[in-house]
Design an enzyme around this catalytic site. Sequence first.
Site, PDB file in Angstrom:
ATOM      1  N   TYR A  48       0.793  -1.223  -0.002  1.00  0.00           N
ATOM      2  CA  TYR A  48      -0.050  -0.071  -0.054  1.00  0.00           C
ATOM      3  C   TYR A  48       0.921   1.210   0.053  1.00  0.00           C
ATOM      4  O   TYR A  48       2.189   1.239   0.712  1.00  0.00           O
ATOM      5  CB  TYR A  48      -0.879  -0.225   1.206  1.00  0.00           C
ATOM      6  CG  TYR A  48      -1.874   1.209   1.335  1.00  0.00           C
ATOM      7  CD1 TYR A  48      -2.813   1.388   0.247  1.00  0.00           C
ATOM      8  CD2 TYR A  48      -1.577   2.205   2.429  1.00  0.00           C
ATOM      9  CE1 TYR A  48      -3.584   2.473   0.599  1.00  0.00           C
ATOM     10  CE2 TYR A  48      -2.474   3.293   2.092  1.00  0.00           C
ATOM     11  CZ  TYR A  48      -3.708   3.344   1.587  1.00  0.00           C
ATOM     12  OH  TYR A  48      -4.386   4.414   1.465  1.00  0.00           O
ATOM     13  N   ASP A  62      -0.838  16.138   5.877  1.00  0.00           N
ATOM     14  CA  ASP A  62      -1.612  15.304   5.046  1.00  0.00           C
ATOM     15  C   ASP A  62      -2.904  16.223   4.771  1.00  0.00           C
ATOM     16  O   ASP A  62      -3.913  15.945   5.308  1.00  0.00           O
ATOM     17  CB  ASP A  62      -2.099  13.916   5.340  1.00  0.00           C
ATOM     18  CG  ASP A  62      -2.849  12.976   4.346  1.00  0.00           C
ATOM     19  OD1 ASP A  62      -3.027  13.313   3.163  1.00  0.00           O
ATOM     20  OD2 ASP A  62      -3.528  12.229   4.851  1.00  0.00           O
ATOM     21  N   ASP A  89      -3.031   5.823  -2.796  1.00  0.00           N
ATOM     22  CA  ASP A  89      -4.068   6.608  -2.239  1.00  0.00           C
ATOM     23  C   ASP A  89      -3.810   8.004  -3.127  1.00  0.00           C
ATOM     24  O   ASP A  89      -2.767   8.363  -3.226  1.00  0.00           O
ATOM     25  CB  ASP A  89      -3.683   6.928  -0.877  1.00  0.00           C
ATOM     26  CG  ASP A  89      -4.414   8.195  -0.260  1.00  0.00           C
ATOM     27  OD1 ASP A  89      -5.505   8.764  -1.059  1.00  0.00           O
ATOM     28  OD2 ASP A  89      -4.333   8.579   0.984  1.00  0.00           O
ATOM     29  N   ASP A  91      -5.838  10.521  -3.091  1.00  0.00           N
ATOM     30  CA  ASP A  91      -6.709  11.448  -2.412  1.00  0.00           C
ATOM     31  C   ASP A  91      -8.007  11.741  -3.210  1.00  0.00           C
ATOM     32  O   ASP A  91      -9.048  10.752  -3.186  1.00  0.00           O
ATOM     33  CB  ASP A  91      -6.045  12.952  -2.418  1.00  0.00           C
ATOM     34  CG  ASP A  91      -4.739  12.809  -1.430  1.00  0.00           C
ATOM     35  OD1 ASP A  91      -4.834  11.987  -0.532  1.00  0.00           O
ATOM     36  OD2 ASP A  91      -4.030  13.816  -1.528  1.00  0.00           O
ATOM     37  N   HIS A 116      -7.416   4.428  -4.826  1.00  0.00           N
ATOM     38  CA  HIS A 116      -8.698   4.819  -4.353  1.00  0.00           C
ATOM     39  C   HIS A 116      -8.574   6.102  -4.253  1.00  0.00           C
ATOM     40  O   HIS A 116      -7.860   7.028  -4.117  1.00  0.00           O
ATOM     41  CB  HIS A 116      -8.949   4.153  -2.771  1.00  0.00           C
ATOM     42  CG  HIS A 116      -7.791   4.626  -1.811  1.00  0.00           C
ATOM     43  ND1 HIS A 116      -7.912   5.964  -1.073  1.00  0.00           N
ATOM     44  CD2 HIS A 116      -7.025   4.023  -0.946  1.00  0.00           C
ATOM     45  CE1 HIS A 116      -7.055   5.859  -0.390  1.00  0.00           C
ATOM     46  NE2 HIS A 116      -6.431   4.696  -0.293  1.00  0.00           N
ATOM     47  N   GLU A 118     -11.423   9.500  -2.854  1.00  0.00           N
ATOM     48  CA  GLU A 118     -12.189   9.480  -1.737  1.00  0.00           C
ATOM     49  C   GLU A 118     -13.526  10.721  -1.969  1.00  0.00           C
ATOM     50  O   GLU A 118     -13.368  11.460  -2.824  1.00  0.00           O
ATOM     51  CB  GLU A 118     -11.629  10.059  -0.387  1.00  0.00           C
ATOM     52  CG  GLU A 118     -10.673  11.224  -0.409  1.00  0.00           C
ATOM     53  CD  GLU A 118      -9.818  11.473   0.479  1.00  0.00           C
ATOM     54  OE1 GLU A 118      -9.434  12.303   1.140  1.00  0.00           O
ATOM     55  OE2 GLU A 118      -8.819  10.330   0.461  1.00  0.00           O
ATOM     56  N   CYS A 126      -6.611  14.370   6.394  1.00  0.00           N
ATOM     57  CA  CYS A 126      -6.439  13.196   6.784  1.00  0.00           C
ATOM     58  C   CYS A 126      -7.644  12.651   7.397  1.00  0.00           C
ATOM     59  O   CYS A 126      -8.278  13.370   8.135  1.00  0.00           O
ATOM     60  CB  CYS A 126      -5.391  13.038   7.994  1.00  0.00           C
ATOM     61  SG  CYS A 126      -5.141  11.434   8.965  1.00  0.00           S
ATOM     62  N   ARG A 161     -13.317   5.539  -1.624  1.00  0.00           N
ATOM     63  CA  ARG A 161     -13.251   5.522  -0.169  1.00  0.00           C
ATOM     64  C   ARG A 161     -14.315   6.730   0.153  1.00  0.00           C
ATOM     65  O   ARG A 161     -14.514   7.827  -0.538  1.00  0.00           O
ATOM     66  CB  ARG A 161     -11.943   6.159   0.174  1.00  0.00           C
ATOM     67  CG  ARG A 161     -11.791   6.494   1.584  1.00  0.00           C
ATOM     68  CD  ARG A 161     -10.257   7.168   2.135  1.00  0.00           C
ATOM     69  NE  ARG A 161     -10.483   8.173   2.848  1.00  0.00           N
ATOM     70  CZ  ARG A 161      -9.307   8.694   3.424  1.00  0.00           C
ATOM     71  NH1 ARG A 161      -8.286   8.544   3.224  1.00  0.00           N
ATOM     72  NH2 ARG A 161      -9.468   9.845   4.167  1.00  0.00           N
ATOM     73  N   GLU A 191     -13.730   4.585   5.597  1.00  0.00           N
ATOM     74  CA  GLU A 191     -12.801   5.133   6.302  1.00  0.00           C
ATOM     75  C   GLU A 191     -13.403   5.301   7.765  1.00  0.00           C
ATOM     76  O   GLU A 191     -14.494   5.756   8.015  1.00  0.00           O
ATOM     77  CB  GLU A 191     -12.215   6.590   5.966  1.00  0.00           C
ATOM     78  CG  GLU A 191     -11.135   7.067   6.799  1.00  0.00           C
ATOM     79  CD  GLU A 191      -9.883   6.373   6.895  1.00  0.00           C
ATOM     80  OE1 GLU A 191     -10.080   5.108   7.550  1.00  0.00           O
ATOM     81  OE2 GLU A 191      -9.061   6.904   6.493  1.00  0.00           O
ATOM     82  N   ASN A 213      -9.060  -0.130   7.087  1.00  0.00           N
ATOM     83  CA  ASN A 213      -7.799   0.437   7.591  1.00  0.00           C
ATOM     84  C   ASN A 213      -7.255   0.578   8.960  1.00  0.00           C
ATOM     85  O   ASN A 213      -8.108   1.132   9.798  1.00  0.00           O
ATOM     86  CB  ASN A 213      -8.140   2.065   7.171  1.00  0.00           C
ATOM     87  CG  ASN A 213      -6.886   3.076   7.446  1.00  0.00           C
ATOM     88  OD1 ASN A 213      -5.670   2.310   7.645  1.00  0.00           O
ATOM     89  ND2 ASN A 213      -7.086   4.395   7.398  1.00  0.00           N
TER      90      ASN A 213
END
Length: 305
Positions: A48, A62, A89, A91, A116, A118, A126, A161, A191, A213
């Site tokens: 990952y 983040d 990731d 974002d 992924h 989101e 974050c 996500r 998440e 996660n």
Amino acid sequence: MLYSRITAADKRLALRASLASGVVQRFPGAFNPLSAKLIQSKGFEGVYISGAVLSADLGLPDIGLTTLTEVAARSQQISRMTDLPAIVDADTGFGEPMNVARTIQTLEDAGLAGMHIEDQVNPKRCGHLDGKQVVDDDTAIKRIRAAVDARRDPNFLIMARTDMRAVDGLDAALDRAKKLADAGADAIFPEAMGSLAEFEAMRAAVDVPLLANMTEFGKGELYTVDQLANVGMNMVIFPVSLLRLAMGAADRGLDSILQQGTLEPMLGEMQHRADLYELLDYSEYSHFDSGIFDFTLNPHITSKV
């Protein structure tokens, strides 16, 4: 030697097969290419690549400061060093739907097995910080549809996500997950879930693979892989764990230099030079073509004896 001989297409096929196998897939987070090789050597199923880690690697928080170029470049460096499938990731997709489409094709070119995206507002933060905001259904769905339409390899995994659980509660998260799956998401990443029962409810709500996660110091408990498998999770990530371990060790090492003037008391905590050489496969490089390029390893530094 050098980079993985497994093609990106084959890694994507392997990821698809593993997610359909009924065996939970463990994806520790790699903070650099060398740690990806270590993850492979230990027998894990995948790698990952965390957005939080990529930000931290640049010395940044983040909060959506990284760019597609930075993420793709680092992801390529990591993914090409391992035979394992790597997911990243992405974002919020680095912009509006057309930017999302470009993101997908750029990450395909970087050799990733999947990504992924989101449903937070842009710029995001974050997933375990307070004050998150999520977009409306229409915006979230358009991101996923843009991603699905843009990919050229149908086996490239597009995961959605949702951060809805921490914003509007479990029922809203279940509803959002259903809509994202209907929009074409191959998998769902819920998440900041609050309990195993909530993971189980998500499993009952959608019929696509689910990711859990297990990040330390976050909003949720740290469940075991077996516990998560028992409630139907298909993949478990440990996104920042190796970075936290490495930085914790580095912190203690620097303190040892300041306080004792030497690192000798910490030698037992270090990766031995012999182990590093084995991980890097030094011997294969030495044997590559002795008629063109060769070097000799000192036997005293390739053995712990």
